[in-house]
Scaffold this motif. Structure first.
Motif, PDB file in Angstrom:
ATOM      1  N   VAL A 127       0.841  -1.206   0.000  1.00 48.86           N
ATOM      2  CA  VAL A 127       0.000   0.000   0.000  1.00 48.86           C
ATOM      3  C   VAL A 127       0.873   1.252   0.000  1.00 48.86           C
ATOM      4  O   VAL A 127       0.614   2.217  -0.729  1.00 48.86           O
ATOM      5  CB  VAL A 127      -0.944  -0.008   1.222  1.00 48.86           C
ATOM      6  CG1 VAL A 127      -1.691   1.317   1.324  1.00 48.86           C
ATOM      7  CG2 VAL A 127      -1.934  -1.167   1.125  1.00 48.86           C
ATOM      8  N   GLU A 128       1.931   1.221   0.796  1.00 46.70           N
ATOM      9  CA  GLU A 128       2.831   2.374   0.888  1.00 46.70           C
ATOM     10  C   GLU A 128       3.490   2.664  -0.462  1.00 46.70           C
ATOM     11  O   GLU A 128       3.726   3.831  -0.818  1.00 46.70           O
ATOM     12  CB  GLU A 128       3.901   2.099   1.942  1.00 46.70           C
ATOM     13  CG  GLU A 128       4.875   3.244   2.170  1.00 46.70           C
ATOM     14  CD  GLU A 128       5.920   2.902   3.210  1.00 46.70           C
ATOM     15  OE1 GLU A 128       6.999   3.515   3.167  1.00 46.70           O
ATOM     16  OE2 GLU A 128       5.657   2.020   4.054  1.00 46.70           O
ATOM     17  N   GLN A 129       3.762   1.616  -1.241  1.00 43.99           N
ATOM     18  CA  GLN A 129       4.417   1.803  -2.537  1.00 43.99           C
ATOM     19  C   GLN A 129       3.448   2.249  -3.627  1.00 43.99           C
ATOM     20  O   GLN A 129       3.889   2.569  -4.736  1.00 43.99           O
ATOM     21  CB  GLN A 129       5.129   0.516  -2.957  1.00 43.99           C
ATOM     22  CG  GLN A 129       6.339   0.181  -2.108  1.00 43.99           C
ATOM     23  CD  GLN A 129       7.091  -1.032  -2.621  1.00 43.99           C
ATOM     24  OE1 GLN A 129       6.688  -1.666  -3.586  1.00 43.99           O
ATOM     25  NE2 GLN A 129       8.199  -1.360  -1.971  1.00 43.99           N
ATOM     26  N   GLY A 130       2.130   2.226  -3.334  1.00 44.68           N
ATOM     27  CA  GLY A 130       1.183   2.760  -4.299  1.00 44.68           C
ATOM     28  C   GLY A 130       0.286   1.757  -4.989  1.00 44.68           C
ATOM     29  O   GLY A 130      -0.425   2.111  -5.937  1.00 44.68           O
ATOM     30  N   TYR A 131       0.292   0.505  -4.543  1.00 44.08           N
ATOM     31  CA  TYR A 131      -0.549  -0.501  -5.182  1.00 44.08           C
ATOM     32  C   TYR A 131      -2.036  -0.338  -4.813  1.00 44.08           C
ATOM     33  O   TYR A 131      -2.902  -0.804  -5.540  1.00 44.08           O
ATOM     34  CB  TYR A 131      -0.095  -1.910  -4.777  1.00 44.08           C
ATOM     35  CG  TYR A 131       1.204  -2.344  -5.396  1.00 44.08           C
ATOM     36  CD1 TYR A 131       1.236  -2.957  -6.643  1.00 44.08           C
ATOM     37  CD2 TYR A 131       2.415  -2.138  -4.733  1.00 44.08           C
ATOM     38  CE1 TYR A 131       2.436  -3.372  -7.204  1.00 44.08           C
ATOM     39  CE2 TYR A 131       3.615  -2.542  -5.288  1.00 44.08           C
ATOM     40  CZ  TYR A 131       3.622  -3.160  -6.523  1.00 44.08           C
ATOM     41  OH  TYR A 131       4.816  -3.554  -7.080  1.00 44.08           O
ATOM     42  N   GLY A 132      -2.289   0.277  -3.678  1.00 47.66           N
ATOM     43  CA  GLY A 132      -3.661   0.432  -3.215  1.00 47.66           C
ATOM     44  C   GLY A 132      -4.089  -0.729  -2.342  1.00 47.66           C
ATOM     45  O   GLY A 132      -3.625  -1.860  -2.505  1.00 47.66           O
ATOM     46  N   LYS A 133      -4.982  -0.444  -1.386  1.00 49.15           N
ATOM     47  CA  LYS A 133      -5.405  -1.467  -0.428  1.00 49.15           C
ATOM     48  C   LYS A 133      -6.201  -2.582  -1.119  1.00 49.15           C
ATOM     49  O   LYS A 133      -6.026  -3.758  -0.803  1.00 49.15           O
ATOM     50  CB  LYS A 133      -6.266  -0.792   0.655  1.00 49.15           C
ATOM     51  CG  LYS A 133      -6.613  -1.684   1.848  1.00 49.15           C
ATOM     52  CD  LYS A 133      -5.422  -1.903   2.732  1.00 49.15           C
ATOM     53  CE  LYS A 133      -5.789  -2.644   4.020  1.00 49.15           C
ATOM     54  NZ  LYS A 133      -6.552  -1.825   4.966  1.00 49.15           N
ATOM     55  N   LYS A 134      -7.059  -2.204  -2.070  1.00 51.29           N
ATOM     56  CA  LYS A 134      -7.885  -3.214  -2.731  1.00 51.29           C
ATOM     57  C   LYS A 134      -7.032  -4.198  -3.517  1.00 51.29           C
ATOM     58  O   LYS A 134      -7.186  -5.420  -3.366  1.00 51.29           O
ATOM     59  CB  LYS A 134      -8.896  -2.546  -3.665  1.00 51.29           C
ATOM     60  CG  LYS A 134      -9.839  -3.535  -4.358  1.00 51.29           C
ATOM     61  CD  LYS A 134     -10.761  -2.855  -5.355  1.00 51.29           C
ATOM     62  CE  LYS A 134     -10.041  -2.544  -6.649  1.00 51.29           C
ATOM     63  NZ  LYS A 134     -10.957  -2.069  -7.713  1.00 51.29           N
ATOM     64  N   PHE A 135      -6.123  -3.697  -4.349  1.00 51.27           N
ATOM     65  CA  PHE A 135      -5.292  -4.573  -5.162  1.00 51.27           C
ATOM     66  C   PHE A 135      -4.379  -5.429  -4.284  1.00 51.27           C
ATOM     67  O   PHE A 135      -4.229  -6.635  -4.507  1.00 51.27           O
ATOM     68  CB  PHE A 135      -4.445  -3.766  -6.146  1.00 51.27           C
ATOM     69  CG  PHE A 135      -3.524  -4.610  -6.981  1.00 51.27           C
ATOM     70  CD1 PHE A 135      -3.985  -5.250  -8.117  1.00 51.27           C
ATOM     71  CD2 PHE A 135      -2.192  -4.788  -6.614  1.00 51.27           C
ATOM     72  CE1 PHE A 135      -3.146  -6.045  -8.880  1.00 51.27           C
ATOM     73  CE2 PHE A 135      -1.341  -5.580  -7.368  1.00 51.27           C
ATOM     74  CZ  PHE A 135      -1.819  -6.211  -8.510  1.00 51.27           C
ATOM     75  N   SER A 136      -3.772  -4.812  -3.265  1.00 51.76           N
ATOM     76  CA  SER A 136      -2.837  -5.540  -2.407  1.00 51.76           C
ATOM     77  C   SER A 136      -3.528  -6.684  -1.683  1.00 51.76           C
ATOM     78  O   SER A 136      -3.019  -7.819  -1.641  1.00 51.76           O
ATOM     79  CB  SER A 136      -2.211  -4.579  -1.386  1.00 51.76           C
ATOM     80  OG  SER A 136      -1.566  -3.511  -2.031  1.00 51.76           O
ATOM     81  N   THR A 137      -4.701  -6.410  -1.126  1.00 47.42           N
ATOM     82  CA  THR A 137      -5.434  -7.445  -0.398  1.00 47.42           C
ATOM     83  C   THR A 137      -5.957  -8.517  -1.349  1.00 47.42           C
ATOM     84  O   THR A 137      -5.937  -9.720  -1.021  1.00 47.42           O
ATOM     85  CB  THR A 137      -6.602  -6.819   0.382  1.00 47.42           C
ATOM     86  OG1 THR A 137      -6.108  -5.749   1.183  1.00 47.42           O
ATOM     87  CG2 THR A 137      -7.259  -7.845   1.289  1.00 47.42           C
ATOM     88  N   SER A 138      -6.406  -8.121  -2.530  1.00 49.04           N
ATOM     89  CA  SER A 138      -6.883  -9.087  -3.517  1.00 49.04           C
ATOM     90  C   SER A 138      -5.749 -10.007  -3.961  1.00 49.04           C
ATOM     91  O   SER A 138      -5.943 -11.214  -4.139  1.00 49.04           O
ATOM     92  CB  SER A 138      -7.475  -8.362  -4.729  1.00 49.04           C
ATOM     93  OG  SER A 138      -8.560  -7.547  -4.365  1.00 49.04           O
ATOM     94  N   LEU A 139      -4.563  -9.434  -4.129  1.00 50.54           N
ATOM     95  CA  LEU A 139      -3.389 -10.234  -4.500  1.00 50.54           C
ATOM     96  C   LEU A 139      -3.108 -11.304  -3.462  1.00 50.54           C
ATOM     97  O   LEU A 139      -2.883 -12.481  -3.796  1.00 50.54           O
ATOM     98  CB  LEU A 139      -2.172  -9.316  -4.659  1.00 50.54           C
ATOM     99  CG  LEU A 139      -0.803 -10.009  -4.786  1.00 50.54           C
ATOM    100  CD1 LEU A 139      -0.740 -10.827  -6.062  1.00 50.54           C
ATOM    101  CD2 LEU A 139       0.330  -8.977  -4.752  1.00 50.54           C
ATOM    102  N   ILE A 140      -3.127 -10.928  -2.195  1.00 47.58           N
ATOM    103  CA  ILE A 140      -2.833 -11.882  -1.131  1.00 47.58           C
ATOM    104  C   ILE A 140      -3.936 -12.930  -1.022  1.00 47.58           C
ATOM    105  O   ILE A 140      -3.660 -14.126  -0.822  1.00 47.58           O
ATOM    106  CB  ILE A 140      -2.649 -11.151   0.216  1.00 47.58           C
ATOM    107  CG1 ILE A 140      -1.470 -10.175   0.130  1.00 47.58           C
ATOM    108  CG2 ILE A 140      -2.423 -12.154   1.341  1.00 47.58           C
ATOM    109  CD1 ILE A 140      -0.154 -10.808  -0.255  1.00 47.58           C
ATOM    110  N   GLY A 395     -11.629  -6.887  -7.150  1.00 46.86           N
ATOM    111  CA  GLY A 395     -10.171  -6.951  -7.141  1.00 46.86           C
ATOM    112  C   GLY A 395      -9.600  -8.291  -7.543  1.00 46.86           C
ATOM    113  O   GLY A 395      -8.518  -8.359  -8.141  1.00 46.86           O
ATOM    114  N   VAL A 396     -10.297  -9.378  -7.227  1.00 47.73           N
ATOM    115  CA  VAL A 396      -9.743 -10.709  -7.519  1.00 47.73           C
ATOM    116  C   VAL A 396     -10.028 -11.170  -8.945  1.00 47.73           C
ATOM    117  O   VAL A 396      -9.499 -12.214  -9.357  1.00 47.73           O
ATOM    118  CB  VAL A 396     -10.278 -11.767  -6.529  1.00 47.73           C
ATOM    119  CG1 VAL A 396      -9.871 -11.448  -5.108  1.00 47.73           C
ATOM    120  CG2 VAL A 396     -11.788 -11.937  -6.653  1.00 47.73           C
ATOM    121  N   MET A 397     -10.830 -10.437  -9.705  1.00 45.89           N
ATOM    122  CA  MET A 397     -11.210 -10.888 -11.043  1.00 45.89           C
ATOM    123  C   MET A 397     -10.014 -11.146 -11.970  1.00 45.89           C
ATOM    124  O   MET A 397      -9.975 -12.170 -12.657  1.00 45.89           O
ATOM    125  CB  MET A 397     -12.191  -9.900 -11.678  1.00 45.89           C
ATOM    126  CG  MET A 397     -13.595  -9.985 -11.114  1.00 45.89           C
ATOM    127  SD  MET A 397     -14.249 -11.670 -11.305  1.00 45.89           S
ATOM    128  CE  MET A 397     -15.696 -11.570 -10.241  1.00 45.89           C
TER     129      MET A 397
END
Length: 425
Positions: A127-140, A395-397
């Protein structure tokens, strides 16, 4: 009446919120009484006969080893080493998160545990690097299911026992799909990082890598011993699980000194609760499988599928759709224990390799864990990282598309799994 017992009754009971193991017992008792298959005394012998299995012993041992590694510093040091090695490319932190999940998968069979462990370590930085909370959490949430596909996998062990195939060969078959998924996820993350104009991180410094490697040397040896020993034919998966337990305890207590023996005891007690749940499912599913087999249902299914004159690709397509749906409402262990006795006779009759089909089952059920709207990883990510479910659904799509591509490749290019299996004696 037979169809009502084995098809309608389970659905009704599950919708009423009855625990899965009680559903299986209830259906089994109804089947025995209605079809007059045998005395109810057969339930006892079937239950304990199903639990009296040496390969099955690998499940509690791998669960305990994974819990000790996660809490004893082994998993954390291994992940820290991976994070220190990735840099100098756009999207390096996302790639490191994927690599960490794959490494965690080599030591733990719990997808939700992977989401929690990897997410807590990587999401704040992403999130700090700019990916965004939605994308970061969806990735995990999507990456966490690699645990189910990369050996050692509890789902694979259960399938191997139920389908009566080699656990080791199934583990070997899971390597290629796991690698393909990790590579495609990494490529997508790098593409996304370019779209978001994420800054390129500094190249990893040799001094930092050496420092992390020294700290993680004993952690590195854990997956090497487990996976290398199994694939090298030195010991069976069950023996590997026992060695993993002893190794993780000794390293965590006497080398890293992050746990005491009292802590190990407490972890063992907590792990036993999960093990008991799985073993109840195994016991109930053994009775259910005996009733299904004795009633002649598999033979009826085989005859019915034969009467449709379907090609193998059509059979696999139908099974993929069914398994994806089941995976959204059931976790992999109960889904495998319920469906394997019904589906394996059909695929064997069609000439499909049951090892190959085992990977198809595993990947489908793994996808189901983050498939909207009921995927359990989505609920776990929502609870842990406070991202609204509708945002996670969107986000997970992209990750769902990647997994479905891999599923299609594995389904219709069986050589991706059967060729590596052929290298195992």
């Amino acid at each position: 009446m037979t169809l009502a017992i084995f098809a309608v009754m389970p659905i009704v009971l599950i919708c009423l919120g009855i625990p899965i193991f009680l559903v299986l017992f209830a259906v089994s008792v109804a089947g025995i009484l209605q079809l007059d298959l045998a005395s109810l005394k057969v339930i006892q012998s079937a239950m304990f006969g199903g639990l009296d299995s040496f390969p099955l012993l690998a499940i509690p041992l791998f669960i305990l080893a994974g819990d000790v590694m996660a809490q004893g510093g082994i998993a954390r040091r291994l992940i820290a080493l991976i994070l220190s090695m990735v840099g100098g490319i756009r999207g390096s932190m996302g790639v490191a998160a994927i690599g960490s999940a794959a490494a965690f998968g080599a030591m733990s069979g719990s997808s939700v545990a992977c989401v929690a462990a990897i997410g807590n370590l990587t999401i704040p930085t992403l999130v700090e690097q700019g990916y965004g909370k939605k994308f970061s959490t969806s990735l995990i949430a999507a990456t966490g299911v690699i645990d189910i596909i990369i050996p050692p996998s509890i789902a694979m062990i259960l399938y191997a026992i139920t389908a009566q195939v080699s656990v080791t060969k199934l583990f070997v078959a899971g390597v290629v799909p796991g690698i393909i998924i990790a590579i495609l996820l990494a490529l997508f993350v790098m593409f996304k990082a370019r779209m978001l104009n994420i800054q390129i991180t500094a190249r990893p410094k040799p001094r930092e890598i050496v420092k992390a490697a020294r700290a993680a040397i004993w952690a590195i040896l854990a997956p090497v011993i487990i996976i290398g020993g199994i694939y090298g034919g030195i010991f069976t998966p069950t023996e590997a699980a026992g060695i993993a337990c002893a190794y993780s305890m000794l390293i965590s207590v006497h080398v890293y000194k992050e746990l005491s023996w009292r802590d190990v005891w407490n972890i063992s007690v907590r792990s036993t609760i999960l093990v008991a749940q799985i073993m109840l499912l195994v016991a109930a599913s053994t009775v259910f499988g005996w009733v299904i087999t004795t009633s002649g249902m598999p033979q009826l299914f085989v005859s019915f599928v034969d009467s449709l004159h379907l090609d193998n690709w059509q059979i696999l397509l139908i099974f993929n759709i069914v398994l994806l749906f089941v995976g959204t409402v059931l976790e992999p262990p109960p889904a495998i224990l319920i469906l394997t006795p019904l589906l394996v006779p059909i695929v064997v009759d069609a000439g499909i390799d049951p090892i190959h089909f085992g990977l198809i089952v595993t990947i489908n059920l793994a996808i189901g864990m983050f498939l909207p709207p009921f995927g359990i990883n989505l609920f776990a990510a929502n609870a842990l990282f406070k991202v609204p479910l509708p945002a996670l659904y969107r986000g997970v799509m992209p990750f769902l598309v990647i997994y479905l591509i891999v599923l299609a490749l594995i389904t219709y290019i069986p050589e991706l799994t059967t060729v590596p299996v052929g290298w195992v004696n």
